[in-house]
Design an enzyme around this catalytic site. Structure first.
Site, mmCIF file in Angstrom:
data_model
loop_
_atom_site.group_PDB
_atom_site.id
_atom_site.type_symbol
_atom_site.label_atom_id
_atom_site.label_comp_id
_atom_site.label_asym_id
_atom_site.label_seq_id
_atom_site.Cartn_x
_atom_site.Cartn_y
_atom_site.Cartn_z
ATOM 1 N N TRP A 350 1.063 -1.165 0.082
ATOM 2 C CA TRP A 350 0.139 0.250 -0.158
ATOM 3 C C TRP A 350 1.120 1.714 -0.069
ATOM 4 C CZ3 TRP A 350 -1.953 1.922 4.470
ATOM 5 C CH2 TRP A 350 -1.307 2.646 6.069
ATOM 6 N N GLU A 493 0.749 -2.804 12.466
ATOM 7 C CA GLU A 493 1.000 -4.041 12.177
ATOM 8 C C GLU A 493 2.090 -5.070 13.731
ATOM 9 O OE1 GLU A 493 4.085 -4.601 9.513
ATOM 10 O OE2 GLU A 493 1.940 -4.706 7.555
HETATM 11 C C1 BGC Z 1 4.547 -1.235 7.608
HETATM 12 C C2 BGC Z 1 3.645 -1.644 6.136
HETATM 13 C C3 BGC Z 1 5.004 -1.678 4.806
HETATM 14 C C4 BGC Z 1 6.018 -2.683 5.349
HETATM 15 C C5 BGC Z 1 6.414 -1.861 3.229
HETATM 16 C C6 BGC Z 1 5.963 -2.351 7.377
HETATM 17 O O1 BGC Z 1 7.098 -1.899 8.472
HETATM 18 O O2 BGC Z 1 3.831 -1.807 8.602
HETATM 19 O O3 BGC Z 1 3.048 -0.668 6.384
HETATM 20 O O4 BGC Z 1 3.426 -1.379 3.842
HETATM 21 O O5 BGC Z 1 6.717 -2.419 6.062
HETATM 22 O O6 BGC Z 1 6.890 -0.959 3.738
#
Ligand code: BGC
Length: 774
Positions: A350, A493
């Site tokens: 995203w 996350e």
């Molecule tokens: C983040 C995500 C992101 C991904 C790639 C992760 O550490 O939590 O939101 O899309 O990295 O950059």
């Protein structure tokens, strides 16, 4: 790291490394990466070093080595190595004495320049200069030039240079050995094929040597080894004279969209044509393309001392956005690390739609269009993912690669500090907001550009299919009489398997509300989709659910709960983990399961909701939630700071916004020498533009209306940038008056149509070729 330079003509136009550090190689390799969207090459030195990470990637050439691993962008055969042997001593900065060292990334023309004065272990001194570029005029071409001047005595030089296919992605070899050849005593060739995706690639290189302006016809001693071809060229250089070595190289692949006829014939004829001329001519053509880019796109920041760095930072961001974006081919997208490292395997997240696309929508809409068409091409695999999970419509993969690959998120991640086992990555299964993020980007693109043909050909279908997914994804809660979305990972996350993540629920609701609006108000939407889908039945399906979707509301303290349980979790002292210059420190002490039980947020979650769907929330509510969530947010993802900066600006806290912008800008450009090892942070780089244009510039698309409410931070005196609004270039210039620090905002419309600009809730007509001072 040094940013200022003596070259007054190029103030804030270069990043400089002024000392060689064998343990900082990866940092400079990444931040000085050269790319043109087709390929990206980390700036590893021509000579080898132990701790280097040599990487060359070509967009879209994904390969899956085995069933146990996910597909990734393979590291291409390396064309950049040049070994110099000077009177039997191998040139290396880890031996002898480095008398002078300087390397510069020239943002204005896309060249990396390195100059060294070196004393060999035997005491002989040399001046050696290196230049290289990745062409912005010919996607397949890269050029290098080395100038060697012996300062103490004549030298016998041996130059070993060729194509090295003995490269891997962290030990994974993605290629089957193919043919190698040396043509006409000049051109070196290596052919390889990816092991699974069957992509054929050709790497070619051609050398030229010039001493005292005379081209030397050096006959090489050729070696061919497993996955390696090289020539050894020898001559003498008299003391004080300069030998110029030039290496022009090209990649071509069977996935290239400009492929003409037979791949091999095409590639060979191209390198032959390139080899007719030297470095300078090809570099000039590329530099000219870069100049055209900057003439149109440069953003100006002026002000106090810090502004010099800020000016450099936005140029650095634009330079890399250009280098990482495959604008030439809409079957490809931007990786989370661009083309600058193995991190995230070249996969698209995203990050593109929410953090990078705004830059392109407002400044190069034709590129934004290409990036969105990639999502259209991926619709079938998104439909497949939905079907595989028992849903309707299109469920976009959390991580995506080639358009047909579907979900490519790895299943296993970092070590669990408590159990010692690998941590399962749930994002590929349940981080589902990506589907609404794609829809959001489609709509932003349309509202800002007015590109109706895009909607007819691609956009409407994406919107309808994403809404169909959400409707089938909703779960009916008969006790509470509402639809919920349970068991997800939101943007944060650090919280897995949560119910009713506010961001996910609001965005799903927004997606469905939008298609209902389109069905009722946009005849083309209904007509075009009625051939492809059961649009009338879908409309009833959307209608029945919309008002019953649960969107978490503010509690008694005005806090919107991030999910059903977040606010009941315990608070911990984040002192040891926040603002420590290193991310993920929490996991030294806790595992993810434990972090799941704490009010700790990895990155903007409720905050990004308040930014994207800003019309739903009052400034007071935003303020209260900012004050609640920011202290609980570790900014452990580089995506977090820019969102917080824009929100701080919306809340008129410009100094706070400025400090968040500075932090975001220093993720790659700052002193943390390992932050960029795995590659640049593409989303944060896109976020830097958002901080300036959406934050301090106050530019926003509010339901199809252009709003501009700029305000400069204390450190800036002047900001000038251009955006495109429905095809009309609008120049926005904000300047502080010297006496009373009040701000003069000038808007100029260089376009053909009148544009209505909302500012402080008032519509202001901005006529074609007209100017308004606010
Ligand atoms: C983040 C995500 C992101 C991904 C790639 C992760 O550490 O939590 O939101 O899309 O990295 O950059």
């Amino acid at each position: 790291m040094k940013y200022s330079n003596q070259d007054k003509n190029h103030h804030s136009w270069m990043v400089v490394e002024n000392q060689f550090h064998a343990n900082h190689l990866k940092k400079y390799e990444a931040i000085m990466t050269l790319g043109n969207g087709y390929m990206g090459i980390r700036s590893s030195h021509e000579e080898h070093y132990l701790d280097e990470m040599r990487n060359t990637f070509i967009s879209g050439t994904f390969n899956r080595f085995s069933e146990e691993e996910v597909t990734e962008l393979p590291n291409m055969p390396d064309l950049t190595q040049i070994k110099l042997i000077l009177d039997d001593e191998v040139f290396s900065l880890t031996t002898g004495r480095v008398i002078d060292y300087r390397r510069e990334l020239h943002l204005w023309n896309g060249e990396v320049y390195r100059v060294i004065k070196w004393q060999s272990p035997l005491g002989k001194t040399y001046k050696i200069e290196f230049k290289r570029f990745v062409s912005h005029n010919n996607l397949h071409l890269l050029g290098q030039q080395v100038k060697v001047t012996p300062l103490s005595e004549e030298v016998a030089i041996n130059i070993v240079s060729g194509i090295d296919g003995q490269v891997t992605n962290s030990a994974v070899q993605h290629f089957i050995e193919g043919n190698k050849r040396f043509y006409y005593g000049k051109i070196q060739e290596m052919q390889q094929k990816t092991t699974e995706s069957d992509i054929e690639i050709y790497a070619h290189t051609v050398h030229r040597f010039v001493l005292n302006e005379e081209i030397m016809n050096l006959k090489p001693f050729m070696t061919m080894d497993r996955r390696k071809i090289a020539g050894e060229y020898a001559c003498s250089i008299p003391q004080g004279q300069t030998l110029t070595i030039e290496k022009l190289s090209m990649y071509h692949t069977s996935r290239d969209c400009d492929l003409k006829g037979d791949l091999h014939d095409w590639a060979l004829s191209e390198i032959e044509a390139v080899g007719q001329w030297g470095y300078d001519l090809w570099f000039e053509k590329s530099a000219k393309a870069m100049k055209t880019f900057w003439d149109e796109k440069d953003i100006l920041i002026e002000g106090k001392e810090g502004a010099t760095f800020d000016q450099l930072a936005i140029r650095f961001a634009q330079f890399h956005l250009k280098g990482m974006t495959p604008a030439h081919d809409n079957r490809m997208n931007i990786g989370a690390k661009g083309l600058s490292g193995e991190g995230y395997k070249g996969h698209t997240f995203w990050d593109t739609e929410i953090f990078i696309l705004p830059y392109f929508i407002y400044s190069e809409p034709q590129v934004a269009r290409q990036l969105l068409i990639y999502r259209y091409h991926s619709l079938n695999s998104a439909r497949q993912k939905a079907r595989d999970n028992g849903y309707k419509g299109a469920m976009y993969p959390w991580e995506s690669a080639w358009i047909e690959d579907g979900e490519v998120t790895p299943v296993w991640g970092a070590a669990d500090i408590v159990t010692g086992e690998r941590t399962k990555i749930w994002s590929g299964f349940i981080e589902q907001h990506i589907t609404a993020d794609v829809a959001y980007a489609v709509w932003q693109y349309y509202q800002v550009t007015g590109d109706h043909p895009f909607m007819e050909d691609f956009g409407f279908e994406i919107l309808a299919e994403t809404a169909n997914f959400w409707c089938s994804r909703l779960e009916w809660n008969s006790n509470l009489n509402r639809y919920e979305i349970n068991d997800v990972v939101g943007p944060d996350e650090y919280k897995e398997h949560v119910n009713n993540n506010a961001f996910t629920n609001y965005m799903a609701h927004w997606n469905i509300e939008l298609v209902i609006h389109l069905y009722e108000n946009e005849p083309a939407f209904r007509e075009l989709l009625s051939d492809k889908m059961t649009i009338e039945a879908d409309y009833h399906f959307w209608q029945k659910r919309l008002d019953l979707i649960y969107r978490p509301q503010p509690n008694a303290d005005q806090i919107i709960p991030q999910d059903d349980t977040y606010l009941q979790k315990k608070n911990i002292d984040l002192g040891p983990y926040k603002n420590k210059g290193k991310v993920g420190l929490l996991f030294k002490d806790y595992n993810l399961e434990q972090v799941n039980q704490m009010q700790v947020t990895k990155q903007a979650d409720v905050m990004i909701l308040m930014y994207l769907l800003e019309h739903l929330f009052t400034p007071e509510l935003k303020q209260v939630n900012f004050d609640y969530y920011e202290p609980r947010t570790l900014h452990d993802s580089s995506l977090s700071l820019s969102t917080h900066c824009v929100l701080a600006c919306d809340l008129k806290k410009y100094n706070l916004g400025y400090s968040l912008f500075e932090k975001a800008a220093r993720i790659d450009l700052g002193d943390n020498m390992s932050s960029s090892d795995q590659g640049l942070h593409a989303a944060s780089i896109g976020g830097m533009w958002q901080c300036i244009v959406n934050g301090f510039g106050g530019v926003r698309n509010i339901n199809g209306m252009l709003r501009i409410e700029p305000s400069l931070p204390e450190q800036w005196q002047r900001l000038k940038f251009e955006i495109l609004w429905q095809g009309n270039p609008i120049i926005i210039e904000i300047e502080k008056e010297t006496l009373d620090f009040s701000q003069k905002v000038t808007l100029s419309n260089k376009g053909k149509n009148q544009v209505i600009v909302m500012t402080k809730d008032h519509p202001i007509p901005l006529e074609s070729n007209g100017q308004v001072v606010l």
